[in-house]
Design a protein around this motif. Structure first.
Motif, PDB file in Angstrom:
ATOM      1  N   MET A 283       0.829  -1.211   0.000  1.00  0.00           N
ATOM      2  CA  MET A 283       0.000   0.000   0.000  1.00  0.00           C
ATOM      3  C   MET A 283       0.863   1.261   0.000  1.00  0.00           C
ATOM      4  SD  MET A 283      -3.053   1.098  -0.108  1.00  0.00           S
ATOM      5  CE  MET A 283      -4.032   2.533   0.248  1.00  0.00           C
ATOM      6  N   LEU A 284       1.893   1.280   0.851  1.00  0.00           N
ATOM      7  CA  LEU A 284       2.775   2.441   0.931  1.00  0.00           C
ATOM      8  C   LEU A 284       3.463   2.693  -0.405  1.00  0.00           C
ATOM      9  CD1 LEU A 284       4.151   4.677   2.543  1.00  0.00           C
ATOM     10  CD2 LEU A 284       5.872   2.991   3.276  1.00  0.00           C
ATOM     11  N   THR A 285       3.856   1.614  -1.067  1.00  0.00           N
ATOM     12  CA  THR A 285       4.511   1.751  -2.368  1.00  0.00           C
ATOM     13  C   THR A 285       3.608   2.440  -3.372  1.00  0.00           C
ATOM     14  OG1 THR A 285       5.824  -0.261  -1.997  1.00  0.00           O
ATOM     15  CG2 THR A 285       5.579   0.491  -4.271  1.00  0.00           C
ATOM     16  N   VAL A 286       2.332   2.035  -3.388  1.00  0.00           N
ATOM     17  CA  VAL A 286       1.371   2.630  -4.313  1.00  0.00           C
ATOM     18  C   VAL A 286       1.140   4.099  -3.986  1.00  0.00           C
ATOM     19  CG1 VAL A 286      -1.018   2.565  -5.125  1.00  0.00           C
ATOM     20  CG2 VAL A 286       0.246   0.432  -4.766  1.00  0.00           C
ATOM     21  N   VAL A 287       1.025   4.415  -2.701  1.00  0.00           N
ATOM     22  CA  VAL A 287       0.811   5.810  -2.288  1.00  0.00           C
ATOM     23  C   VAL A 287       1.991   6.684  -2.698  1.00  0.00           C
ATOM     24  CG1 VAL A 287       0.602   7.348  -0.295  1.00  0.00           C
ATOM     25  CG2 VAL A 287      -0.711   5.227  -0.372  1.00  0.00           C
ATOM     26  N   LEU A 288       3.203   6.205  -2.457  1.00  0.00           N
ATOM     27  CA  LEU A 288       4.387   6.981  -2.821  1.00  0.00           C
ATOM     28  C   LEU A 288       4.517   7.115  -4.332  1.00  0.00           C
ATOM     29  CD1 LEU A 288       6.968   5.518  -0.263  1.00  0.00           C
ATOM     30  CD2 LEU A 288       6.012   7.833  -0.270  1.00  0.00           C
ATOM     31  N   GLY A 289       4.228   6.025  -5.059  1.00  0.00           N
ATOM     32  CA  GLY A 289       4.322   6.073  -6.514  1.00  0.00           C
ATOM     33  C   GLY A 289       3.327   7.045  -7.112  1.00  0.00           C
ATOM     34  N   LEU A 290       2.072   6.999  -6.633  1.00  0.00           N
ATOM     35  CA  LEU A 290       1.054   7.924  -7.127  1.00  0.00           C
ATOM     36  C   LEU A 290       1.370   9.364  -6.740  1.00  0.00           C
ATOM     37  CD1 LEU A 290      -2.458   6.247  -6.665  1.00  0.00           C
ATOM     38  CD2 LEU A 290      -1.361   6.972  -8.791  1.00  0.00           C
ATOM     39  N   SER A 291       1.869   9.553  -5.523  1.00  0.00           N
ATOM     40  CA  SER A 291       2.236  10.901  -5.081  1.00  0.00           C
ATOM     41  C   SER A 291       3.329  11.480  -5.968  1.00  0.00           C
ATOM     42  CB  SER A 291       2.703  10.872  -3.622  1.00  0.00           C
ATOM     43  OG  SER A 291       1.679  10.425  -2.759  1.00  0.00           O
ATOM     44  N   GLY A 292       4.329  10.649  -6.267  1.00  0.00           N
ATOM     45  CA  GLY A 292       5.401  11.096  -7.157  1.00  0.00           C
ATOM     46  C   GLY A 292       4.883  11.471  -8.530  1.00  0.00           C
ATOM     47  N   ALA A 293       3.943  10.667  -9.060  1.00  0.00           N
ATOM     48  CA  ALA A 293       3.381  10.940 -10.377  1.00  0.00           C
ATOM     49  C   ALA A 293       2.612  12.255 -10.387  1.00  0.00           C
ATOM     50  CB  ALA A 293       2.472   9.793 -10.801  1.00  0.00           C
ATOM     51  N   LEU A 294       1.783  12.476  -9.359  1.00  0.00           N
ATOM     52  CA  LEU A 294       0.995  13.714  -9.303  1.00  0.00           C
ATOM     53  C   LEU A 294       1.890  14.936  -9.184  1.00  0.00           C
ATOM     54  CD1 LEU A 294      -1.966  12.621  -6.983  1.00  0.00           C
ATOM     55  CD2 LEU A 294      -2.045  13.108  -9.428  1.00  0.00           C
TER      56      LEU A 294
ATOM     57  N   PHE B 279      -6.976   5.226 -11.531  1.00  0.00           N
ATOM     58  CA  PHE B 279      -7.252   4.972 -10.117  1.00  0.00           C
ATOM     59  C   PHE B 279      -7.715   3.536  -9.895  1.00  0.00           C
ATOM     60  CE2 PHE B 279      -7.353   9.622  -9.972  1.00  0.00           C
ATOM     61  CZ  PHE B 279      -6.565   9.822  -8.845  1.00  0.00           C
ATOM     62  N   GLY B 280      -8.392   2.972 -10.881  1.00  0.00           N
ATOM     63  CA  GLY B 280      -8.741   1.562 -10.782  1.00  0.00           C
ATOM     64  C   GLY B 280      -7.509   0.684 -10.763  1.00  0.00           C
ATOM     65  N   ALA B 281      -6.540   1.034 -11.601  1.00  0.00           N
ATOM     66  CA  ALA B 281      -5.282   0.284 -11.643  1.00  0.00           C
ATOM     67  C   ALA B 281      -4.525   0.424 -10.329  1.00  0.00           C
ATOM     68  CB  ALA B 281      -4.419   0.784 -12.800  1.00  0.00           C
ATOM     69  N   ALA B 282      -4.545   1.628  -9.749  1.00  0.00           N
ATOM     70  CA  ALA B 282      -3.862   1.861  -8.468  1.00  0.00           C
ATOM     71  C   ALA B 282      -4.458   0.997  -7.383  1.00  0.00           C
ATOM     72  CB  ALA B 282      -3.950   3.337  -8.097  1.00  0.00           C
ATOM     73  N   VAL B 283      -5.782   0.906  -7.350  1.00  0.00           N
ATOM     74  CA  VAL B 283      -6.439   0.048  -6.359  1.00  0.00           C
ATOM     75  C   VAL B 283      -6.050  -1.409  -6.579  1.00  0.00           C
ATOM     76  CG1 VAL B 283      -8.679  -0.817  -5.551  1.00  0.00           C
ATOM     77  CG2 VAL B 283      -8.386   1.616  -6.051  1.00  0.00           C
ATOM     78  N   GLY B 284      -6.026  -1.813  -7.851  1.00  0.00           N
ATOM     79  CA  GLY B 284      -5.639  -3.191  -8.171  1.00  0.00           C
ATOM     80  C   GLY B 284      -4.221  -3.500  -7.711  1.00  0.00           C
ATOM     81  N   LEU B 285      -3.314  -2.548  -7.940  1.00  0.00           N
ATOM     82  CA  LEU B 285      -1.926  -2.756  -7.522  1.00  0.00           C
ATOM     83  C   LEU B 285      -1.799  -2.794  -6.009  1.00  0.00           C
ATOM     84  CD1 LEU B 285      -0.131  -0.423 -10.085  1.00  0.00           C
ATOM     85  CD2 LEU B 285      -0.047  -2.913 -10.014  1.00  0.00           C
ATOM     86  N   ALA B 286      -2.612  -2.001  -5.327  1.00  0.00           N
ATOM     87  CA  ALA B 286      -2.572  -2.005  -3.855  1.00  0.00           C
ATOM     88  C   ALA B 286      -3.053  -3.334  -3.286  1.00  0.00           C
ATOM     89  CB  ALA B 286      -3.419  -0.857  -3.319  1.00  0.00           C
ATOM     90  N   LEU B 287      -3.992  -3.963  -3.992  1.00  0.00           N
ATOM     91  CA  LEU B 287      -4.539  -5.235  -3.531  1.00  0.00           C
ATOM     92  C   LEU B 287      -3.725  -6.443  -3.986  1.00  0.00           C
ATOM     93  CD1 LEU B 287      -8.336  -4.565  -4.163  1.00  0.00           C
ATOM     94  CD2 LEU B 287      -7.116  -4.460  -1.983  1.00  0.00           C
ATOM     95  N   ALA B 288      -2.899  -6.262  -5.017  1.00  0.00           N
ATOM     96  CA  ALA B 288      -2.148  -7.383  -5.591  1.00  0.00           C
ATOM     97  C   ALA B 288      -1.094  -7.901  -4.625  1.00  0.00           C
ATOM     98  CB  ALA B 288      -1.510  -6.951  -6.905  1.00  0.00           C
TER      99      ALA B 288
END
Length: 318
Positions: A1-12, A309-318
């Motif tokens: 989860m943290l990885t996804v949050v940091l990755g999305l934050s960096g992208a934004l 955002f759907g992909a982000a949720v999927g990656l967080a759950l993977a």
């Protein structure tokens, strides 16, 4: 989860920086804006070095240098690509290569991805294409040179992620400082060369030293092929200065998020996840364009944002 949050934050944050850089590039050559922003970005990283610390070991310096060269070359090639071809095609192509190259490297290293992760990564890449799609009114044609240049530029941006992934986990911001300094030198050199060439060309055409920008090295923020050039000379207005400063600070912050995301987990899938999320930076750009410039998002771009955002949720759950 943290990885996804940091990755999305960096992208934004990357997207916000790109928006500000594009805004400034309407007044000054894009390569000049990139060079100044890169130099500005050194300052917050040095502050971070004092506060957080960093180790300038051999690996830190080596991979920081690789990231700096890779990023600098990527930026210059991107400007070249957008100057000779349609942004609506070449910009998404660059983002896709930036996402896919680290994923391929991770797979070649033996990284095994779950079925959900694979689907989410594919959806995220599709989202990149949709969000980065813009109308092109320049009439520029797609050429083999433009496609190859954009692809190599994307590989350069993917190289940044790969290089940061190779840095030691205890290196702190040291690799980022090395990368930013080298990038500032490369882009600064390019900006000086372009400015001198334009001045010579302007004088030869009887326009004086404030001639038009070199179309091979700068591109408009809203179109392609024909850049805006330098409009006027002398001192930059305060608003332009602060725009470029904010661009540099945000760009440096985005790099911090990306490196932190890459070292947030020992899972081998972290590299492909962060690389694809990082390529979603156009979301930040189009969101700010909508807020600041009142630009309306197309249905295709909205679909891309939903998929992202759907992909982000999927990656967080993977």
């Amino acid at each position: 989860m943290l990885t996804v949050v940091l990755g999305l934050s960096g992208a934004l944050v990357y997207g916000f920086a790109d928006f500000l850089g594009g805004l400034a590039s309407r007044r000054v050559r894009a390569v000049t804006v990139a060079a100044v922003a890169a130099a500005v970005g050194i300052v917050p990283l040095l502050v971070g070095l004092v506060v957080v610390g960093g180790a300038f070991g051999a690996e830190s310096v080596l991979w920081g240098a690789v990231a700096g060269v890779s990023g600098g070359v990527g930026v210059l090639l991107l400007y070249r690509a957008l100057a000779i071809g349609p942004m609506s095609v070449l910009s998404p192509l660059t983002a896709v290569f930036a996402a896919v190259v680290p994923v391929l490297v991770a797979v070649l290293r033996g990284t095994a991805l779950s079925g959900l992760a694979v689907v989410a990564l594919v959806v995220a890449v599709l989202a990149v294409v949709l969000v980065a799609s813009v109308r092109d009114t320049s009439g520029a044609r797609v050429t083999a040179v433009g496609l190859v240049t954009a692809a190599v530029a994307g590989c350069g941006f993917g190289g940044i992620v790969l290089a940061y992934d190779m840095t030691p986990s205890d290196a702190g911001v040291a690799p980022l400082v090395v990368s930013r300094v080298l990038q500032a030198v490369l882009l600064g050199t390019a900006a000086v060369v372009v400015t001198r060439r334009a001045a010579v060309a302007g004088q030869a055409a009887g326009r004086g030293p404030g001639g038009a920008a070199d179309p091979a090295t700068s591109a408009d923020a809203t179109g392609s092929a024909a850049p805006p050039g330098i409009r006027g000379g002398g001192r930059w207005p305060a608003r332009l200065v602060w725009t470029v400063v904010a661009c540099g600070v945000l760009d440096a912050a985005a790099n911090v998020f990306i490196q932190a995301g890459l070292h947030s987990s020992e899972d081998p899938a972290t590299l492909p996840v962060v690389s694809v999320l990082n390529a979603l930076y156009p979301i930040g750009t189009v969101v700010l364009a909508g807020i600041v410039l009142r630009e309306r998002l197309t249905a295709v771009q909205w679909a891309g944002i939903v998929l992202a955002f759907g992909a982000a949720v999927g990656l967080a759950l993977a």
